[in-house]
Scaffold this motif. Structure first.
Motif, short mmCIF file in Angstrom:
data_model
loop_
_atom_site.label_atom_id
_atom_site.label_comp_id
_atom_site.label_asym_id
_atom_site.label_seq_id
_atom_site.Cartn_x
_atom_site.Cartn_y
_atom_site.Cartn_z
N ILE A 160 51.48 16.42 50.95
CA ILE A 160 50.59 17.48 51.41
C ILE A 160 50.65 18.68 50.47
O ILE A 160 49.64 19.26 50.09
N LEU A 161 51.86 19.06 50.07
CA LEU A 161 52.01 20.19 49.17
C LEU A 161 51.35 19.91 47.83
O LEU A 161 50.77 20.81 47.21
N ASP A 162 51.45 18.67 47.35
CA ASP A 162 50.78 18.32 46.09
C ASP A 162 49.28 18.56 46.20
O ASP A 162 48.66 19.12 45.30
N ASP A 163 48.69 18.14 47.32
CA ASP A 163 47.25 18.31 47.52
C ASP A 163 46.88 19.80 47.59
O ASP A 163 45.93 20.25 46.96
N VAL A 164 47.65 20.55 48.37
CA VAL A 164 47.37 21.98 48.52
C VAL A 164 47.49 22.69 47.18
O VAL A 164 46.65 23.53 46.81
N SER A 165 48.52 22.35 46.42
CA SER A 165 48.75 23.00 45.15
C SER A 165 47.61 22.72 44.18
O SER A 165 47.11 23.61 43.50
N THR A 166 47.13 21.47 44.14
CA THR A 166 46.04 21.10 43.24
C THR A 166 44.76 21.86 43.60
O THR A 166 44.06 22.40 42.73
N GLN A 167 44.46 21.92 44.91
CA GLN A 167 43.26 22.62 45.34
C GLN A 167 43.33 24.12 45.03
O GLN A 167 42.34 24.72 44.61
N ALA A 168 44.51 24.68 45.23
CA ALA A 168 44.67 26.12 45.01
C ALA A 168 44.49 26.47 43.53
O ALA A 168 43.86 27.48 43.18
N LYS A 169 45.04 25.64 42.67
CA LYS A 169 44.93 25.92 41.24
C LYS A 169 43.48 25.88 40.78
O LYS A 169 43.08 26.62 39.87
N SER A 170 42.68 25.01 41.40
CA SER A 170 41.27 24.91 40.99
C SER A 170 40.48 26.16 41.35
O SER A 170 39.41 26.41 40.80
N MET A 171 41.02 26.96 42.27
CA MET A 171 40.33 28.19 42.68
C MET A 171 40.58 29.35 41.74
O MET A 171 39.83 30.34 41.73
N ARG A 172 41.65 29.27 40.94
CA ARG A 172 42.12 30.45 40.20
C ARG A 172 41.03 31.06 39.31
O ARG A 172 40.87 32.28 39.26
N ALA A 173 40.26 30.21 38.62
CA ALA A 173 39.26 30.71 37.67
C ALA A 173 38.14 31.49 38.35
O ALA A 173 37.46 32.30 37.70
N LYS A 174 37.98 31.29 39.65
CA LYS A 174 36.88 31.95 40.36
C LYS A 174 37.29 33.28 40.99
O LYS A 174 36.46 33.96 41.58
N SER A 195 41.46 39.59 39.66
CA SER A 195 42.87 39.73 39.29
C SER A 195 43.77 39.90 40.51
O SER A 195 44.85 39.30 40.59
N GLU A 196 43.33 40.72 41.49
CA GLU A 196 44.16 40.94 42.67
C GLU A 196 44.32 39.66 43.47
O GLU A 196 45.42 39.32 43.92
N ASP A 197 43.21 38.92 43.64
CA ASP A 197 43.29 37.66 44.36
C ASP A 197 44.11 36.63 43.60
O ASP A 197 44.80 35.81 44.20
N ARG A 198 44.03 36.66 42.27
CA ARG A 198 44.83 35.72 41.49
C ARG A 198 46.32 35.98 41.69
O ARG A 198 47.12 35.05 41.76
N ASP A 199 46.68 37.29 41.78
CA ASP A 199 48.08 37.64 42.04
C ASP A 199 48.53 37.08 43.39
O ASP A 199 49.64 36.54 43.52
N LYS A 200 47.68 37.25 44.40
CA LYS A 200 48.03 36.74 45.72
C LYS A 200 48.15 35.23 45.70
O LYS A 200 49.04 34.65 46.34
N LEU A 201 47.24 34.57 44.97
CA LEU A 201 47.29 33.11 44.89
C LEU A 201 48.56 32.66 44.18
O LEU A 201 49.19 31.68 44.59
N GLU A 202 48.96 33.39 43.15
CA GLU A 202 50.19 33.02 42.43
C GLU A 202 51.41 33.16 43.33
O GLU A 202 52.33 32.35 43.27
N GLU A 203 51.42 34.20 44.18
CA GLU A 203 52.51 34.35 45.14
C GLU A 203 52.55 33.17 46.09
O GLU A 203 53.62 32.64 46.42
N TYR A 204 51.35 32.75 46.52
CA TYR A 204 51.27 31.59 47.41
C TYR A 204 51.80 30.34 46.72
O TYR A 204 52.59 29.58 47.30
N LEU A 205 51.39 30.11 45.46
CA LEU A 205 51.84 28.93 44.74
C LEU A 205 53.35 28.97 44.49
O LEU A 205 54.01 27.94 44.50
N THR A 206 53.87 30.19 44.29
CA THR A 206 55.32 30.32 44.13
C THR A 206 56.03 29.88 45.41
O THR A 206 57.04 29.17 45.37
N SER A 207 55.49 30.27 46.56
CA SER A 207 56.06 29.83 47.84
C SER A 207 55.99 28.31 47.98
O SER A 207 56.92 27.68 48.47
N VAL A 208 54.86 27.74 47.52
CA VAL A 208 54.72 26.28 47.58
C VAL A 208 55.78 25.61 46.73
O VAL A 208 56.43 24.65 47.16
#
Length: 418
Positions: free
Chosen positions: A186-200, A203-216
């Protein structure tokens, strides 16, 4: 004659590693190092805790007399403070006790990784449990993730004992393995989906997403570690499973159970990192001569009768600390003791519970292979950050740390044996 282990036979451009031979010098195994961090959230009355003299020839204070047999194995430190801590949110400052992040309790406060969890990132995989977070009451503890999320503390000694030492049935172990495997996918799937969002994202949202991926990633690592240990039998101990203390006011009995568990966890090398938030009940503890709650007594306003009762409570607390140190010193490991390999750090987010002062924080450091036997006194008007001490503790655990949170250096005067 000892031959270096990394010895090769070389000829005509070919290197052939030697097999194991008795003459080969084995790489010395690194001794395990451990740390226990204890917070007394209502403080320790400074007049009864701090010695009046600095240096090695200080006279023991009333509280230090209780642990006096460890004089040469402990260091008392006065004059330290956390940067940016104010009296208005003094109780909430316990959230920053092991992180050093200013502003706890204020709107918009955001915490960071705690001392123990930073250490767990480096040495946590060496044991079944990377760390233990314990509490004398409630789930509020001292441990925080890299993204500033609180790790709920365990306040049920019986459940902690079961996790540490009781084996589950075969089908329960298999079910745990399936959960781990499912969780990783499940984490593999979530991580893959989250990374695909980064380019869109901005900067502030990317920071939040990186924090989320760090938790993952942190969760993934814990799951991998859990999976490897799930196949190994748990250690056997002679101790009987503890019975939880139902009386919320009985903070001393609750503390003893947590300290006993801590000793067993360290002795069996089930973990090397433990944090303990002591209780501070509003109810009167069952201690002869005490009729008021610990919280009320800590806010004594210099009332002599309250100070007398507070002393009774804190004396009993110091006795539990002494008993933990005794058990650690009596436990032999190789040619030394468990105490010499375990840094026991007792402190508080409050320098004075009555005035809500967050300066001149009480610190007692025992064991851990430091050069002890002294009272390190610093000027409370120009205090070094408590986080300076944390750099010393991280280095003693084997981390190549030069800074932690609000630190400015290591703590002057505190040295390791070698």
């Amino acid at each position: 004659m000892k031959i270096p282990r990394r010895t090769f036979l070389r000829a005509a451009g070919i290197s052939l590693a030697l097999p194991w031979l008795e003459a080969l010098a084995a790489a010395p195994a690194r001794e395990p190092r451990r740390m226990v961090c204890i917070c007394a959230p209502l403080g320790l009355h400074p007049d009864y805790f701090f010695p009046q003299q600095a240096g090695r020839d200080y006279a023991l204070s009333p509280y230090l007399e209780i642990v006096g047999e460890f004089r040469e194995e402990m260091t008392v430190i006065s004059g330290l403070a956390h940067a940016g801590m104010g009296s208005s949110f003094a109780h909430q400052a316990s959230a920053s006790f092991l992180t050093g992040i200013p502003g706890a309790g204020r709107p918009g406060f955001r915490n960071a990784i705690s001392l123990d969890q930073l250490a767990a990132e480096h040495i946590g995989t060496q044991t079944r449990f990377p760390s233990l977070a314990l509490s004398g009451e409630g789930a509020g503890g001292l441990s925080w993730t890299r993204t500033g999320a609180l790790i709920p503390a365990d306040n049920s000694p019986s459940k902690v004992f079961a996790r540490l030492f009781l084996e589950g049935r075969a089908e329960e172990v298999q079910e745990q393995m399936r959960r781990l495997e499912d969780g990783r996918s499940i984490l593999d799937d979530v991580s893959t989906q989250a990374k695909s969002m980064r380019a869109k994202l901005g900067s502030e949202d990317r920071d939040k997403l990186e924090e989320y991926l760090t938790s993952v990633r942190e969760l993934e690592q814990r799951m991998v570690n859990d999976q490897s240990w799930a196949r190994k039998p748990k250690p056997k101990v002679d101790a009987k499973p503890p019975t939880d203390v139902a009386n919320a006011a009985d903070l001393i009995s609750r503390t003893r159970l947590l300290f006993d568990l801590t000793h067993l966890a360290l002795q069996t090398d089930s973990t090397r990192l433990v944090t303990i938030m002591l209780g501070g009940s509003t109810f009167a503890p069952p201690i002869p001569g005490v009729s008021l709650g610990h919280h009320d007594l800590s806010h004594h306003g210099k009332d002599p009768s309250k100070l007398a009762q507070l002393k009774l409570v804190e004396v009993e607390t110091m006795k539990t600390v002494r008993d933990l140190l005794v058990k650690l010193r009596q436990s032999k490991e190789d040619s030394t003791t468990l105490l010499d390999r375990t840094t026991v750090f007792l402190g508080s987010n409050l320098g004075d519970g009555s005035s809500h002062s967050t300066s001149n924080l009480p610190v007692l450091l025992a064991g851990g292979g430091f050069r002890h036997g002294q009272h390190l006194h610093f000027d409370p008007k120009n205090p070094p950050p408590l986080c300076n001490l944390y750099v010393n503790l991280l280095q003693r655990l084997g981390l190549e740390a030069s800074k932690f949170s609000t630190s400015t250096s290591t703590l002057t005067g505190l040295e390791a044996k070698g």
